[in-house]
Design a protein around this motif. Structure first.
Motif, PDB file in Angstrom:
ATOM      1  N   VAL A  34      21.527  75.102   6.769  1.00 15.20           N
ATOM      2  CA  VAL A  34      20.100  74.841   6.618  1.00 15.20           C
ATOM      3  C   VAL A  34      19.650  74.009   7.808  1.00 15.20           C
ATOM      4  CG1 VAL A  34      18.287  73.809   5.219  1.00 15.20           C
ATOM      5  CG2 VAL A  34      20.220  74.974   4.119  1.00 15.20           C
ATOM      6  N   GLY A  35      18.686  74.535   8.510  1.00 16.38           N
ATOM      7  CA  GLY A  35      18.178  73.851   9.690  1.00 16.38           C
ATOM      8  C   GLY A  35      16.738  73.416   9.517  1.00 16.38           C
ATOM      9  N   TRP A  36      16.381  72.368  10.218  1.00 14.10           N
ATOM     10  CA  TRP A  36      14.991  71.949  10.344  1.00 14.10           C
ATOM     11  C   TRP A  36      14.554  72.230  11.781  1.00 14.10           C
ATOM     12  CZ3 TRP A  36      11.633  70.503   6.642  1.00 14.10           C
ATOM     13  CH2 TRP A  36      12.137  70.091   5.410  1.00 14.10           C
ATOM     14  N   PHE A  37      13.386  72.839  11.897  1.00 15.93           N
ATOM     15  CA  PHE A  37      12.784  73.125  13.186  1.00 15.93           C
ATOM     16  C   PHE A  37      11.363  72.576  13.173  1.00 15.93           C
ATOM     17  CE2 PHE A  37      15.811  76.131  15.094  1.00 15.93           C
ATOM     18  CZ  PHE A  37      16.618  76.397  13.993  1.00 15.93           C
ATOM     19  N   ARG A  38      10.786  72.416  14.353  1.00 15.21           N
ATOM     20  CA  ARG A  38       9.400  71.980  14.419  1.00 15.21           C
ATOM     21  C   ARG A  38       8.688  72.718  15.535  1.00 15.21           C
ATOM     22  NH1 ARG A  38      10.337  65.710  16.476  1.00 15.21           N
ATOM     23  NH2 ARG A  38      10.986  66.195  18.627  1.00 15.21           N
ATOM     24  N   GLN A  39       7.386  72.818  15.354  1.00 14.93           N
ATOM     25  CA  GLN A  39       6.571  73.493  16.362  1.00 14.93           C
ATOM     26  C   GLN A  39       5.268  72.727  16.531  1.00 14.93           C
ATOM     27  OE1 GLN A  39       5.921  77.686  15.663  1.00 14.93           O
ATOM     28  NE2 GLN A  39       5.452  78.035  17.820  1.00 14.93           N
ATOM     29  N   ALA A  40       5.079  72.202  17.728  1.00 12.03           N
ATOM     30  CA  ALA A  40       3.846  71.509  18.065  1.00 12.03           C
ATOM     31  C   ALA A  40       2.854  72.527  18.630  1.00 12.03           C
ATOM     32  CB  ALA A  40       4.125  70.410  19.079  1.00 12.03           C
ATOM     33  N   PRO A  41       1.556  72.220  18.561  1.00 12.95           N
ATOM     34  CA  PRO A  41       0.553  73.154  19.089  1.00 12.95           C
ATOM     35  C   PRO A  41       0.824  73.511  20.542  1.00 12.95           C
ATOM     36  CG  PRO A  41      -0.508  71.427  17.811  1.00 12.95           C
ATOM     37  CD  PRO A  41       0.933  71.043  17.936  1.00 12.95           C
ATOM     38  N   GLY A  42       0.834  74.813  20.822  1.00 12.10           N
ATOM     39  CA  GLY A  42       1.043  75.267  22.179  1.00 12.10           C
ATOM     40  C   GLY A  42       2.462  75.231  22.674  1.00 12.10           C
ATOM     41  N   LYS A  43       3.382  74.881  21.785  1.00 11.64           N
ATOM     42  CA  LYS A  43       4.789  74.791  22.197  1.00 11.64           C
ATOM     43  C   LYS A  43       5.637  75.734  21.368  1.00 11.64           C
ATOM     44  CE  LYS A  43       4.687  70.049  23.937  1.00 11.64           C
ATOM     45  NZ  LYS A  43       5.351  68.721  23.908  1.00 11.64           N
ATOM     46  N   GLU A  44       6.833  75.989  21.871  1.00  4.00           N
ATOM     47  CA  GLU A  44       7.764  76.838  21.136  1.00  4.00           C
ATOM     48  C   GLU A  44       8.413  76.056  19.993  1.00  4.00           C
ATOM     49  OE1 GLU A  44       9.155  79.841  24.770  1.00  4.00           O
ATOM     50  OE2 GLU A  44      10.607  78.543  23.782  1.00  4.00           O
ATOM     51  N   ARG A  45       8.879  76.795  19.022  1.00  8.13           N
ATOM     52  CA  ARG A  45       9.602  76.178  17.911  1.00  8.13           C
ATOM     53  C   ARG A  45      10.914  75.614  18.443  1.00  8.13           C
ATOM     54  NH1 ARG A  45       9.354  79.189  12.206  1.00  8.13           N
ATOM     55  NH2 ARG A  45       7.189  79.094  12.920  1.00  8.13           N
ATOM     56  N   GLU A  46      11.223  74.396  18.051  1.00  5.77           N
ATOM     57  CA  GLU A  46      12.429  73.757  18.553  1.00  5.77           C
ATOM     58  C   GLU A  46      13.305  73.251  17.421  1.00  5.77           C
ATOM     59  OE1 GLU A  46      11.639  70.325  20.982  1.00  5.77           O
ATOM     60  OE2 GLU A  46      10.659  69.227  19.365  1.00  5.77           O
ATOM     61  N   PHE A  47      14.578  73.233  17.704  1.00  7.76           N
ATOM     62  CA  PHE A  47      15.573  72.750  16.748  1.00  7.76           C
ATOM     63  C   PHE A  47      15.459  71.246  16.579  1.00  7.76           C
ATOM     64  CE2 PHE A  47      19.520  72.345  14.602  1.00  7.76           C
ATOM     65  CZ  PHE A  47      20.197  71.278  15.166  1.00  7.76           C
ATOM     66  N   VAL A  48      15.623  70.800  15.330  1.00 11.00           N
ATOM     67  CA  VAL A  48      15.587  69.369  15.029  1.00 11.00           C
ATOM     68  C   VAL A  48      16.936  68.902  14.479  1.00 11.00           C
ATOM     69  CG1 VAL A  48      14.523  67.580  13.593  1.00 11.00           C
ATOM     70  CG2 VAL A  48      13.110  69.402  14.586  1.00 11.00           C
ATOM     71  N   ALA A  49      17.416  69.567  13.427  1.00 10.85           N
ATOM     72  CA  ALA A  49      18.661  69.148  12.786  1.00 10.85           C
ATOM     73  C   ALA A  49      19.198  70.307  11.958  1.00 10.85           C
ATOM     74  CB  ALA A  49      18.436  67.929  11.899  1.00 10.85           C
ATOM     75  N   ALA A  50      20.494  70.271  11.707  1.00  8.01           N
ATOM     76  CA  ALA A  50      21.106  71.295  10.874  1.00  8.01           C
ATOM     77  C   ALA A  50      22.221  70.700  10.046  1.00  8.01           C
ATOM     78  CB  ALA A  50      21.652  72.448  11.726  1.00  8.01           C
ATOM     79  N   SER A  51      22.285  71.172   8.815  1.00  6.37           N
ATOM     80  CA  SER A  51      23.378  70.825   7.911  1.00  6.37           C
ATOM     81  C   SER A  51      24.164  72.117   7.673  1.00  6.37           C
ATOM     82  CB  SER A  51      22.825  70.285   6.600  1.00  6.37           C
ATOM     83  OG  SER A  51      23.857  70.133   5.648  1.00  6.37           O
ATOM     84  N   MET A  52      25.392  72.113   8.154  1.00  7.11           N
ATOM     85  CA  MET A  52      26.188  73.319   8.050  1.00  7.11           C
ATOM     86  C   MET A  52      26.624  73.541   6.600  1.00  7.11           C
ATOM     87  SD  MET A  52      25.917  73.661  11.235  1.00  7.11           S
ATOM     88  CE  MET A  52      26.973  74.962  11.825  1.00  7.11           C
ATOM     89  N   GLY A  53      27.025  74.763   6.291  1.00  5.51           N
ATOM     90  CA  GLY A  53      27.445  75.090   4.943  1.00  5.51           C
ATOM     91  C   GLY A  53      28.715  74.367   4.529  1.00  5.51           C
ATOM     92  N   SER A  54      29.030  74.471   3.257  1.00  8.70           N
ATOM     93  CA  SER A  54      30.170  73.750   2.705  1.00  8.70           C
ATOM     94  C   SER A  54      31.484  74.125   3.385  1.00  8.70           C
ATOM     95  CB  SER A  54      30.274  74.014   1.200  1.00  8.70           C
ATOM     96  OG  SER A  54      30.359  75.403   0.944  1.00  8.70           O
ATOM     97  N   TRP A  55      31.546  75.329   3.937  1.00 12.95           N
ATOM     98  CA  TRP A  55      32.754  75.797   4.626  1.00 12.95           C
ATOM     99  C   TRP A  55      33.096  74.906   5.817  1.00 12.95           C
ATOM    100  CZ3 TRP A  55      31.457  76.549   9.644  1.00 12.95           C
ATOM    101  CH2 TRP A  55      30.106  76.810   9.909  1.00 12.95           C
ATOM    102  N   SER A  56      32.070  74.171   6.348  1.00 24.67           N
ATOM    103  CA  SER A  56      32.285  73.361   7.548  1.00 24.67           C
ATOM    104  C   SER A  56      32.765  71.961   7.230  1.00 24.67           C
ATOM    105  CB  SER A  56      30.981  73.266   8.350  1.00 24.67           C
ATOM    106  OG  SER A  56      30.059  72.396   7.709  1.00 24.67           O
ATOM    107  N   GLY A  57      32.814  71.635   5.946  1.00 22.44           N
ATOM    108  CA  GLY A  57      33.162  70.263   5.598  1.00 22.44           C
ATOM    109  C   GLY A  57      32.004  69.309   5.755  1.00 22.44           C
ATOM    110  N   GLY A  58      30.808  69.848   5.816  1.00 24.94           N
ATOM    111  CA  GLY A  58      29.617  69.005   5.865  1.00 24.94           C
ATOM    112  C   GLY A  58      29.161  68.603   7.250  1.00 24.94           C
ATOM    113  N   ARG A  59      29.429  69.412   8.235  1.00 21.24           N
ATOM    114  CA  ARG A  59      29.026  69.070   9.594  1.00 21.24           C
ATOM    115  C   ARG A  59      27.510  69.016   9.723  1.00 21.24           C
ATOM    116  NH1 ARG A  59      33.113  72.648  13.420  1.00 21.24           N
ATOM    117  NH2 ARG A  59      35.043  71.617  12.762  1.00 21.24           N
ATOM    118  N   ILE A  60      27.063  68.109  10.543  1.00 24.62           N
ATOM    119  CA  ILE A  60      25.644  67.884  10.766  1.00 24.62           C
ATOM    120  C   ILE A  60      25.409  67.796  12.270  1.00 24.62           C
ATOM    121  CG2 ILE A  60      23.832  66.139  10.564  1.00 24.62           C
ATOM    122  CD1 ILE A  60      24.842  65.582   7.749  1.00 24.62           C
TER     123      ILE A  60
END
Length: 127
Positions: A34-60
């Motif tokens: 599950v990722g969080w992204f953000r998009q400001a007016p006039g800008k491209e959508r950008e990555f903010v943070a991600a929580s990997m699935g349980s298979w990853s052991g909880g990587r962030i």
């Protein structure tokens, strides 16, 4: 199918805090990235943070611009992912979106790798 609904956005002064929620339904997202992204007016959508699935052991992972200020977390019992945003800056102003999927390893920052998206919630940080 996964449905995602964000909430928690609003207007806050610089230095303040907000906590965004991303409530999932349709399927459990515990094994999804599950990722969080953000998009400001006039800008491209950008990555903010991600929580990997349980298979990853909880990587962030965080974008450098928010590292140390934002915290992503999960409540699997509620099928919800949160983004705690502290020490907010005017440049954090944007529409914030959560997304879920199983992107290939190392591709979690790429919006195009996520099929499931919420409708977004607006965050405005005043100076």
């Amino acid at each position: 199918q996964v449905q995602l609904v964000e909430s928690g956005g609003g207007l806050v002064q610089a230095g303040g805090s907000l906590k965004l929620s991303c409530a999932a339904s349709g399927r459990t997202v515990s094994d999804y990235t599950v990722g969080w992204f953000r998009q400001a007016p006039g800008k491209e959508r950008e990555f903010v943070a991600a929580s990997m699935g349980s298979w990853s052991g909880g990587r962030i992972h965080y974008a450098d611009s928010v590292k140390g200020r934002f915290t992503i977390s999960r409540d699997n019992a509620k099928n919800t992912v949160y983004l705690q945003m502290d020490s907010l800056k005017p440049e954090d102003t944007a529409d914030y979106y959560c997304a879920a999927d199983r992107p290939p390893f190392g591709y979690y920052t790429m919006a195009g790798e996520y099929d499931y998206w919420g409708q977004g919630t607006q965050v405005t940080v005043s100076s």
